[in-house]
Design a protein around this motif. Structure first.
Motif, mmCIF file in Angstrom:
data_model
loop_
_atom_site.group_PDB
_atom_site.id
_atom_site.type_symbol
_atom_site.label_atom_id
_atom_site.label_comp_id
_atom_site.label_asym_id
_atom_site.label_seq_id
_atom_site.Cartn_x
_atom_site.Cartn_y
_atom_site.Cartn_z
ATOM 1 N N ALA A 98 0.914 -1.129 0.153
ATOM 2 C CA ALA A 98 0.076 0.114 -0.047
ATOM 3 C C ALA A 98 0.788 1.419 0.051
ATOM 4 N N THR A 99 0.307 2.133 -0.768
ATOM 5 C CA THR A 99 1.068 3.536 -0.758
ATOM 6 C C THR A 99 0.723 4.272 0.317
ATOM 7 N N PRO A 100 1.359 5.273 0.966
ATOM 8 C CA PRO A 100 1.041 6.190 1.983
ATOM 9 C C PRO A 100 -0.285 6.857 1.658
ATOM 10 N N SER A 101 -0.569 7.128 0.444
ATOM 11 C CA SER A 101 -1.962 7.749 0.192
ATOM 12 C C SER A 101 -3.102 6.799 0.436
ATOM 13 N N ALA A 102 -2.715 5.573 0.025
ATOM 14 C CA ALA A 102 -3.750 4.324 0.294
ATOM 15 C C ALA A 102 -4.103 4.235 1.606
ATOM 16 N N ILE A 131 -4.107 -0.187 11.234
ATOM 17 C CA ILE A 131 -3.604 -1.181 10.314
ATOM 18 C C ILE A 131 -2.463 -1.846 10.612
ATOM 19 N N GLY A 132 -2.194 -3.002 9.660
ATOM 20 C CA GLY A 132 -0.922 -3.718 9.897
ATOM 21 C C GLY A 132 -0.412 -3.786 8.581
ATOM 22 N N LEU A 133 0.685 -3.229 8.515
ATOM 23 C CA LEU A 133 1.556 -3.564 7.038
ATOM 24 C C LEU A 133 2.410 -4.957 7.382
ATOM 25 N N LEU A 135 4.956 9.415 8.332
ATOM 26 C CA LEU A 135 3.591 8.899 8.470
ATOM 27 C C LEU A 135 3.679 7.660 9.649
ATOM 28 N N PRO A 136 4.500 6.619 9.389
ATOM 29 C CA PRO A 136 4.898 5.663 10.630
ATOM 30 C C PRO A 136 5.296 6.125 11.796
ATOM 31 N N ASN A 137 5.790 7.227 11.852
ATOM 32 C CA ASN A 137 6.169 7.768 12.859
ATOM 33 C C ASN A 137 5.088 8.340 13.874
ATOM 34 N N SER A 138 4.323 9.041 13.109
ATOM 35 C CA SER A 138 3.309 9.952 13.662
ATOM 36 C C SER A 138 2.368 8.938 14.125
ATOM 37 N N MET A 139 2.094 8.040 13.440
ATOM 38 C CA MET A 139 0.987 6.813 13.937
ATOM 39 C C MET A 139 1.502 5.960 15.134
ATOM 40 N N TRP A 140 2.742 5.709 15.233
ATOM 41 C CA TRP A 140 3.241 4.999 16.578
ATOM 42 C C TRP A 140 3.356 6.121 17.654
ATOM 43 N N ASN A 178 11.832 -0.815 -0.263
ATOM 44 C CA ASN A 178 12.054 -0.174 -1.446
ATOM 45 C C ASN A 178 11.016 0.696 -1.973
ATOM 46 N N GLY A 179 9.755 0.552 -1.378
ATOM 47 C CA GLY A 179 8.726 1.358 -1.533
ATOM 48 C C GLY A 179 8.451 2.929 -0.934
#
Length: 168
Positions: free
Chosen positions: A89-93, A105-107, A126-131, A117-118
């Motif tokens: 999934a992209t950050p936008s998705a 969500i779980g990636l 984004l992940p830092n903010s969510m954590w 590489n994505g």
């Protein structure tokens, strides 16, 4: 996940039916407001003593606007799709899913090179903010998105070679 998707499909059909009915009622109220406003303008133009009342309904434009406000309060809520696992999934998705679906969500990937590489890892804000557990805000041209209590889990397996290349 399949059971959740089936349940969501049933809820979505019911929502769509409710929204169709809601839109018809909205259109009726808006038409009544339009007719009332047009009559009010005509009456005001031709008579100094005109009362601004819709003779057919007995409703003033203000009464109809109050009815419209009450109608907006009854707008059906779109059901939330419970989708927890994403593997490509992209950050936008992910942002769209957090807003429209579920705030957790779980990636997950059994071949983590695609994630490393994505675009998801190219900008770790984004992940830092969510954590952090604090509300996450996303400003877009067409919307301001606020996810009040996001949660993110990473589960990524990667071979040593691709891991070394992605860390360089």
């Amino acid at each position: 996940e399949t059971e959740q998707a089936q349940r969501f499909a049933v809820e979505l059909r019911a929502y769509m039916a409710s929204m169709s009915t809601w839109r018809v009622k909205q259109k009726v109220i808006l038409n009544a407001i339009k007719q009332s406003e047009e009559r009010d303008i005509e009456l005001a133009e031709f008579s100094e003593t005109a009362t601004l009342t819709d003779d057919t309904e007995g409703k003033t434009s203000n009464d109809l606007r109050a009815r419209l406000d009450a109608h907006y309060a009854t707008k059906p809520n779109k059901p939330r799709r419970v989708k927890l696992i994403y593997n490509n999934a992209t950050p936008s998705a992910i942002i769209r899913s957090l807003m429209d679906n579920w705030p957790s969500i779980g990636l997950v990937s059994d071949e983590g090179a695609g994630i490393f590489n994505g675009r998801m890892v190219s900008d770790l804000s984004l992940p830092n903010s969510m954590w952090g557990g604090a509300p996450v805000h996303f400003e877009r041209v067409d919307a301001c998105i606020v996810v009040p209590d996001p949660r993110l889990t990473f589960s990524v397996q990667i071979q040593p070679g691709p891991l070394r290349r992605s860390l360089v």
